[in-house]
Design a protein around this motif. Sequence first.
Motif, PDB file in Angstrom:
ATOM      1  N   CYS A  65      -0.908  -1.545  16.627  1.00 28.70           N
ATOM      2  CA  CYS A  65       0.181  -1.395  15.143  1.00 28.70           C
ATOM      3  C   CYS A  65      -0.990  -0.877  14.619  1.00 28.70           C
ATOM      4  O   CYS A  65      -2.099  -0.890  14.276  1.00 28.70           O
ATOM      5  N   ASN A 125      -0.109   0.296  11.726  1.00 26.83           N
ATOM      6  CA  ASN A 125       0.192   0.554  10.355  1.00 26.83           C
ATOM      7  C   ASN A 125      -0.734  -1.321   9.954  1.00 26.83           C
ATOM      8  O   ASN A 125      -1.823  -1.068   9.562  1.00 26.83           O
ATOM      9  N   CYS A 126      -0.858  -1.933  10.800  1.00 25.03           N
ATOM     10  CA  CYS A 126      -1.589  -3.378  11.133  1.00 25.03           C
ATOM     11  C   CYS A 126      -2.895  -3.658  11.914  1.00 25.03           C
ATOM     12  O   CYS A 126      -3.722  -4.606  11.517  1.00 25.03           O
ATOM     13  N   PHE A 174      -2.161  -4.759  14.941  1.00 27.92           N
ATOM     14  CA  PHE A 174      -1.604  -5.813  15.989  1.00 27.92           C
ATOM     15  C   PHE A 174      -1.882  -5.317  17.210  1.00 27.92           C
ATOM     16  O   PHE A 174      -1.024  -4.550  17.312  1.00 27.92           O
ATOM     17  N   CYS A 188       6.480  -4.085  15.038  1.00 24.54           N
ATOM     18  CA  CYS A 188       5.168  -4.237  15.097  1.00 24.54           C
ATOM     19  C   CYS A 188       5.955  -6.184  14.583  1.00 24.54           C
ATOM     20  O   CYS A 188       6.323  -6.093  13.642  1.00 24.54           O
ATOM     21  N   CYS A 239       3.688  -6.770  11.016  1.00 26.57           N
ATOM     22  CA  CYS A 239       3.485  -7.166  10.196  1.00 26.57           C
ATOM     23  C   CYS A 239       5.573  -6.306   9.377  1.00 26.57           C
ATOM     24  O   CYS A 239       5.703  -6.068   8.291  1.00 26.57           O
TER      25      CYS A 239
HETATM   26 ZN   LIG Z   1       1.781  -4.376  12.267  1.00 26.28          ZN
END
Ligand SMILES: [Zn+2]
Length: 572
Positions: A143, A145-146, A148, A156, A159
Amino acid sequence: MARILITSAIPYINGIKHLGNLVGSQLPADLYARFQRATGNEVMFLCATDEHGTPAELAAAKAGKPVAEFCAEMHAVQAKIAEGFGLSFDHFGRSSSPQNHALTQHFAGKLAEAGLIREVDDSQIYSHADGRFLPDRYVEGTCPNCGFEKARGDQCEECTKQLDPTDLINPRSAISGSTDLEVRATKHLFLCQSQMKDQLDAWINSKSDWPVLTTSIAKKWLHDGDGLQDRGITRDLDWGIPVKKGTEDWPGMEGKVFYVWFDAPIEYIAAAGEWAEANGKTDADWQRWWRTDMGADDVKYVQFMGKDNVPFHTLSFPATILGSGEPWKLVDHLKSFNYLNYDGGQFSTSQGRGIFMDQALEILPADYWRWWLLSHAPESSDSEFTWEQFQQSVNKDLADVLGNFVSRITKFCRSKFGEEVPQGGSYGDPEQALVTELTSRIQAYEQHMENMDVRKSAQELRAIWVAGNEYLQSTAPWSTFKSDPDQAAAQVRLGLNLIRLYAVLSAPFIPSASDSLMQALNCDDRSWPSDVAAALSMLSAGHGFQVPENLFAKITDEQREEWQARFAGTRD
Ligand SMILES: [Zn+2]
């Protein structure tokens, strides 16, 4: 008589749902539907299976079946489990129905006419090893964004950020695991949600009575960052609704289908059409629920869903409806739920963690689960299922409070007066005090139910049960009988009438137990009490009944420990 249209978020087809899914949409929707019907309103309660998209294809492939066959089988499985839980849908439809095909294509055509669909030269991931494009969930990776590492190409799980497959870092094929991937050109349709931002914003602002949980999620999506984004509504897949402009072909879109997020909410409407077909009704019969030009003006439309579904229901689906320029019914109230966790972690379908709906019904009757889940509904925050709490709640609320009341009064009556409502005596001050208390409690209960405050409703219902126990405890007909059998008869008569009242009031929460009580009382008058004093005189002297056997069995410590161990691991 009001008319209430109720939809529950439609469960995805790829497997049996867990109790967290159930309490976040279908079960509270059923509670509300049952309450509205019981109080004399006209209800249309719709749900369906959400059958398109890559997870269905992947699950079918795993099961070694053609996807259409897999979906038909899983729909039957989910319908049977829903019935087991007493979910009182007027229709449980399928998003793959001909009605949904036609309506989805219709909406796409209207949106195109309104200039709200644009063609976009897109890029999509192609897998050399698999010999095909890999849409959304066919791609996994990290991911952006985070971080993962098992994020899917559409979202995801960690998040909850919505993703496109090309956003993923280190992407790999979910089919083969191959990293021999390439980004290739393709063409897709996008819904111009950004053009509708102000219209949607104004509509959300008009909903001052919506829960903050709901409006805050919608506002975040409308305004955070660059604001509401246009979204792709087509995919390069075989399984799904073919892309058409109404009934016309869509040049350049041959071989593509609508993306599942576009067609799934339209199934709420299509399910009403399926209901009409299944019940020999006309188009006008279902359109009076959905078209404001066909009678739906006076319909109140309520949706139930988990918080992860709020963006689709506050923005994407309304964008489809508003953008069509046609007079379709928009949601009036949207009830969203937080998550139910399982014994120190999360329920997880993909990891098989927690209790699944079929397993729950194998070990205990549906009412036990309904009562616990609804009385612990994750409304203001996430809530957690633990076996200790479940055991305690079932044993105390259902067995000790309600079950014990029913058992004491019916058994005492049988032993002293026989199995019929006894004659003699009259109601006095203690009975009047009970009527007063119940009158105000029932009003509170109705108000909480009307407001969809699920936990508060359960608390009030329990208090109504407790009031009966307290009456029995303080008047003590078993003592009264020794000195004044006539007065004891009046107390027992009231107690038996109270059982009928409880059966009626409790039916939205525990419908099977309610049925058992009504059968034991040889009574089928389920009229909702508008006058408590009258309701407590309904069963008159001489009316026969049977002592109900084992209304609720207590959960033993041995059972609790056995189930705790059984569900600690993963499914399969
Ligand atoms: Zn994420």
